[in-house]
Design a protein around this motif. Structure first.
Motif, PDB file in Angstrom:
ATOM      1  N   VAL A 202      18.485  13.851   4.287  1.00 45.97           N
ATOM      2  CA  VAL A 202      18.072  15.018   3.498  1.00 45.97           C
ATOM      3  C   VAL A 202      16.701  15.514   3.953  1.00 45.97           C
ATOM      4  O   VAL A 202      16.502  16.712   4.201  1.00 45.97           O
ATOM      5  CB  VAL A 202      18.043  14.670   1.996  1.00 45.97           C
ATOM      6  N   ALA A 203      15.758  14.598   4.074  1.00 48.15           N
ATOM      7  CA  ALA A 203      14.399  14.989   4.449  1.00 48.15           C
ATOM      8  C   ALA A 203      14.340  15.571   5.847  1.00 48.15           C
ATOM      9  O   ALA A 203      13.531  16.468   6.124  1.00 48.15           O
ATOM     10  CB  ALA A 203      13.466  13.780   4.343  1.00 48.15           C
ATOM     11  N   GLY A 204      15.197  15.091   6.742  1.00 55.61           N
ATOM     12  CA  GLY A 204      15.165  15.540   8.123  1.00 55.61           C
ATOM     13  C   GLY A 204      16.034  16.741   8.412  1.00 55.61           C
ATOM     14  O   GLY A 204      16.019  17.272   9.534  1.00 55.61           O
ATOM     15  N   ALA A 205      16.795  17.205   7.412  1.00 51.87           N
ATOM     16  CA  ALA A 205      17.681  18.350   7.628  1.00 51.87           C
ATOM     17  C   ALA A 205      16.875  19.644   7.730  1.00 51.87           C
ATOM     18  O   ALA A 205      15.785  19.768   7.176  1.00 51.87           O
ATOM     19  CB  ALA A 205      18.688  18.454   6.483  1.00 51.87           C
ATOM     20  N   GLU A 206      17.451  20.606   8.434  1.00 52.88           N
ATOM     21  CA  GLU A 206      16.834  21.938   8.487  1.00 52.88           C
ATOM     22  C   GLU A 206      17.233  22.777   7.283  1.00 52.88           C
ATOM     23  O   GLU A 206      16.429  23.534   6.743  1.00 52.88           O
ATOM     24  CB  GLU A 206      17.257  22.658   9.773  1.00 52.88           C
ATOM     25  N   ARG A 207      18.496  22.622   6.853  1.00 51.51           N
ATOM     26  CA  ARG A 207      19.027  23.480   5.787  1.00 51.51           C
ATOM     27  C   ARG A 207      19.806  22.620   4.778  1.00 51.51           C
ATOM     28  O   ARG A 207      21.029  22.740   4.670  1.00 51.51           O
ATOM     29  CB  ARG A 207      19.925  24.562   6.392  1.00 51.51           C
ATOM     30  N   PRO A 208      19.116  21.767   4.038  1.00 54.07           N
ATOM     31  CA  PRO A 208      19.819  20.919   3.071  1.00 54.07           C
ATOM     32  C   PRO A 208      20.117  21.661   1.768  1.00 54.07           C
ATOM     33  O   PRO A 208      19.411  22.607   1.393  1.00 54.07           O
ATOM     34  CB  PRO A 208      18.821  19.784   2.837  1.00 54.07           C
ATOM     35  N   VAL A 209      21.155  21.218   1.104  1.00 52.55           N
ATOM     36  CA  VAL A 209      21.545  21.772  -0.196  1.00 52.55           C
ATOM     37  C   VAL A 209      21.939  20.615  -1.101  1.00 52.55           C
ATOM     38  O   VAL A 209      22.622  19.680  -0.663  1.00 52.55           O
ATOM     39  CB  VAL A 209      22.739  22.750  -0.063  1.00 52.55           C
ATOM     40  N   ILE A 210      21.524  20.680  -2.347  1.00 57.44           N
ATOM     41  CA  ILE A 210      21.961  19.718  -3.363  1.00 57.44           C
ATOM     42  C   ILE A 210      22.928  20.400  -4.312  1.00 57.44           C
ATOM     43  O   ILE A 210      22.684  21.521  -4.769  1.00 57.44           O
ATOM     44  CB  ILE A 210      20.761  19.163  -4.161  1.00 57.44           C
ATOM     45  N   ILE A 211      24.030  19.712  -4.600  1.00 55.28           N
ATOM     46  CA  ILE A 211      24.947  20.135  -5.665  1.00 55.28           C
ATOM     47  C   ILE A 211      24.962  19.012  -6.699  1.00 55.28           C
ATOM     48  O   ILE A 211      25.347  17.882  -6.389  1.00 55.28           O
ATOM     49  CB  ILE A 211      26.361  20.411  -5.138  1.00 55.28           C
ATOM     50  N   ALA A 212      24.543  19.318  -7.908  1.00 56.94           N
ATOM     51  CA  ALA A 212      24.419  18.317  -8.966  1.00 56.94           C
ATOM     52  C   ALA A 212      25.526  18.516  -9.994  1.00 56.94           C
ATOM     53  O   ALA A 212      25.756  19.634 -10.456  1.00 56.94           O
ATOM     54  CB  ALA A 212      23.057  18.427  -9.636  1.00 56.94           C
ATOM     55  N   GLY A 213      26.207  17.423 -10.347  1.00 49.33           N
ATOM     56  CA  GLY A 213      27.322  17.506 -11.278  1.00 49.33           C
ATOM     57  C   GLY A 213      27.067  16.806 -12.599  1.00 49.33           C
ATOM     58  O   GLY A 213      25.942  16.399 -12.923  1.00 49.33           O
ATOM     59  N   SER A 214      28.136  16.631 -13.354  1.00 49.67           N
ATOM     60  CA  SER A 214      28.046  16.153 -14.737  1.00 49.67           C
ATOM     61  C   SER A 214      27.437  14.767 -14.859  1.00 49.67           C
ATOM     62  O   SER A 214      26.764  14.457 -15.848  1.00 49.67           O
ATOM     63  CB  SER A 214      29.436  16.162 -15.377  1.00 49.67           C
ATOM     64  N   ASP A 215      27.673  13.903 -13.870  1.00 47.94           N
ATOM     65  CA  ASP A 215      27.149  12.542 -13.990  1.00 47.94           C
ATOM     66  C   ASP A 215      25.626  12.500 -13.928  1.00 47.94           C
ATOM     67  O   ASP A 215      25.018  11.515 -14.366  1.00 47.94           O
ATOM     68  CB  ASP A 215      27.738  11.643 -12.899  1.00 47.94           C
ATOM     69  N   VAL A 216      25.002  13.552 -13.397  1.00 47.60           N
ATOM     70  CA  VAL A 216      23.536  13.609 -13.417  1.00 47.60           C
ATOM     71  C   VAL A 216      23.055  13.658 -14.859  1.00 47.60           C
ATOM     72  O   VAL A 216      22.110  12.955 -15.249  1.00 47.60           O
ATOM     73  CB  VAL A 216      23.026  14.817 -12.619  1.00 47.60           C
ATOM     74  N   TYR A 217      23.725  14.482 -15.672  1.00 46.85           N
ATOM     75  CA  TYR A 217      23.368  14.504 -17.092  1.00 46.85           C
ATOM     76  C   TYR A 217      23.845  13.234 -17.783  1.00 46.85           C
ATOM     77  O   TYR A 217      23.092  12.605 -18.543  1.00 46.85           O
ATOM     78  CB  TYR A 217      23.965  15.727 -17.795  1.00 46.85           C
ATOM     79  N   GLY A 218      25.092  12.826 -17.523  1.00 41.07           N
ATOM     80  CA  GLY A 218      25.632  11.645 -18.180  1.00 41.07           C
ATOM     81  C   GLY A 218      24.836  10.394 -17.891  1.00 41.07           C
ATOM     82  O   GLY A 218      24.727   9.505 -18.736  1.00 41.07           O
ATOM     83  N   GLY A 219      24.253  10.308 -16.701  1.00 42.46           N
ATOM     84  CA  GLY A 219      23.432   9.174 -16.333  1.00 42.46           C
ATOM     85  C   GLY A 219      21.969   9.344 -16.665  1.00 42.46           C
ATOM     86  O   GLY A 219      21.132   8.548 -16.208  1.00 42.46           O
TER      87      GLY A 219
END
Length: 543
Positions: A202-219
């Protein structure tokens, strides 16, 4: 019920079950009355424990699912034997797909007379086992509290999901004693090498993207997600209950430029959601995929991933935020996506303000956003009409968006509304329904009215099954079984059940109708007659 030393309680089966539920932080039961589970009602009544009853068992399970998801703790439904349990199977399955820690306690015909043909005698376990994490029959009264605690431990252990227990008639009606203890949920520690591999990508990517889903809230990992995104300067998109993890005003929060982002990204980080049809089955072209999950069982088997840390999401995302190695400057990439986001937002703004002879769903949401409070809980129960909600509405806070999830079960609306209102007595609760979805659960408005649980319902009434009619016409040149009676007065149904409502046929009447709805203090339905020719521009491959 008597309590002795070391949390040992004595009483009938319902009292033993309730003691274990209380020890786990459960605060209510949802049910539809049935004789097989009377001891559970007696325990609740004698103890002053809130008991909410409904008109269809699936509503009880959906209400428990909403509580479980919104509050990140067990939600409980109590269902009578036989058809009571089978009526709740869709709710159990929804909780299974949505990782909701739901416990269903079912009645069961007596074991001592098994095979003789008692009322509603059926073995539930083979029916519910495929859609639960744990399913068991309790064999003795003394085992009830321990069985409830074990079932809750299964439900709460990531990857979370529903558990089921059934209680034979003679077991739950008899007296006994057992220990009521809080469930012990282990913390799954991720492999630090896998976490390090992921964060370097992630840190070394030129064009990274995060997609966050329901388990982010559930956890309970929304704060950790925000810290990770800010530390690595990565744009964040969200689906399901991940929506609102970053407020819309945050410089790294995106919603409308997802297609451009995924087409151009070189690393896509999917956190807490499966690589299913909603995400093109994880096919992001030439981009490397990092799949961050809360348990090894959730790793995608159909996609070759570059890294897949599995375990406690807060631990993983905190490690992302604490990364001290090399990281690229992503500011140009973020600026590119921001320009695309703003262009798409301008287009959506025009769509939400457009006048037309027949009301478009976009206009409904253009007016609704003006009256929704920032902390309103928005509930989607439908096809095309609710898809537009996902397109135009952006939750401002985490844990404020409920939809059926990847299982796509209609009829969740009234149960989710009940669970949301029980959770938040003072916040706006807004249910968005297609007219097709309204047919599944609208009778449970009576349950809301009777128990003083006001919510606002908005029905996009186009008189068709839009999600089926338009694609079928495109495929075959005709459609069948896709029409409903146009112009039905769903508001009159709600008024007949003790609530309020009105029908809107002109867009200029929407603001006043929505204002009346949110100030009514009773379940109130705004029945909006919408354009049946308006089809949601769907691009996802469902299979």
């Amino acid at each position: 019920m008597a309590e002795t030393s070391d949390n040992v309680v004595a009483g009938h089966g319902g009292q033993l079950a309730l003691a274990a539920l209380r020890a786990a932080g459960v605060k209510e039961m949802f049910t539809l009355s049935g004789g097989h589970v009377f001891p559970l009602y007696d325990a609740a009544h004698q103890d002053g424990f809130p008991l909410y009853d409904v008109r269809h068992e699936q509503t009880a399970v959906f209400a428990a699912e909403a509580v479980a998801k919104l509050q990140r703790r067990p939600g409980v439904a109590v269902l009578t034997a036989g058809p009571g349990v089978t009526n709740g199977v869709s709710g159990l399955t929804s909780a299974f797909f949505n990782a909701a820690p739901v416990l269903v306690l079912g009645g069961r015909a007596p074991q001592f007379r098994w095979g003789a043909g008692s009322l509603q005698e059926i073995d539930h376990l083979p029916i519910v086992a495929p859609v639960t994490k744990h399913a068991a029959t309790v064999g003795s009264t003394d085992d009830i509290a321990g069985a409830v605690t074990t079932a809750l431990e299964h439900a709460l252990t990531p990857h979370r999901g529903p558990s089921f227990l059934d209680l034979p008639l003679e077991v739950v009606f008899s007296t006994g004693e057992s220990k009521a203890a809080a469930p012990q949920v282990p913390l799954l520690e991720p492999d630090p090498d896998e976490v390090a591999r992921a964060v370097r990508l992630v840190a070394g990517a030129e064009r990274p993207v995060i997609i966050a889903g329901s388990d982010v809230y559930g956890g309970d990992a929304t704060a950790a997600l925000r810290a990770a995104a800010e530390a690595l300067t990565v744009p964040v998109f969200a689906n399901g209950m991940g929506r609102g993890s970053l407020p819309p005003s945050h410089p790294l929060a995106f919603a409308k430029a997802r297609r451009k982002a995924l087409d151009a990204a070189d690393v896509v980080v999917v956190i807490g959601t499966p690589l299913d049809f909603r995400l093109g089955f994880g096919d992001f072209g030439s981009a490397q995929v990092v799949h961050v999950v809360d348990a090894p069982s959730q790793r995608a088997a159909h996609v070759t991933v570059a890294a897949s840390p599995a375990g406690d999401l807060r631990t993983i995302l905190t490690a992302f935020a604490d990364h001290t190695g090399e990281r690229r400057d992503h500011s140009d990439w973020v600026a590119t996506l921001r320009a695309a986001e703003q262009a798409q937002a301008a287009k959506h703004e025009l769509e939400m303000q457009a006048d037309s002879e027949l009301i478009k769903p976009a206009r409904v949401y253009g007016e609704l956003r003006k009256v929704l409070a920032p902390d309103a809980v928005t509930i989607g129960d439908g096809g095309d009409f609710v898809s537009y909600a996902g397109r135009y509405l952006e939750p401002s806070v985490p844990g404020s968006w409920l939809d059926p999830g990847p299982y796509g079960c209609l009829g969740t609306g009234m149960g989710y509304a009940m669970g949301a209102r029980v959770t938040y007595p003072d916040r706006q609760i807004c249910v968005l329904m297609g007219d097709g979805a309204a047919g599944f659960s609208l009778m449970d408005v009576e349950s809301l009215v009777r128990q003083n649980l006001p919510v606002v319902m908005i029905v996009g009434n186009n008189g068709i099954w839009g999600l089926e009619k338009h694609p079928m016409r495109a495929m075959y040149g005709y459609d069948v079984a896709a029409d409903l009676q146009p112009g039905l007065r769903y508001d009159d149904v709600v008024k007949a059940l003790g609530g309020g409502g009105e029908t809107v046929t002109t867009a200029t009447d929407l603001p006043a109708a929505l204002t009346r709805a949110f100030s009514a203090g009773v379940p109130y339905l705004v029945n909006v007659i919408t354009d049946p020719t308006d089809a949601y521009p769907r691009s996802a491959n469902l299979a």
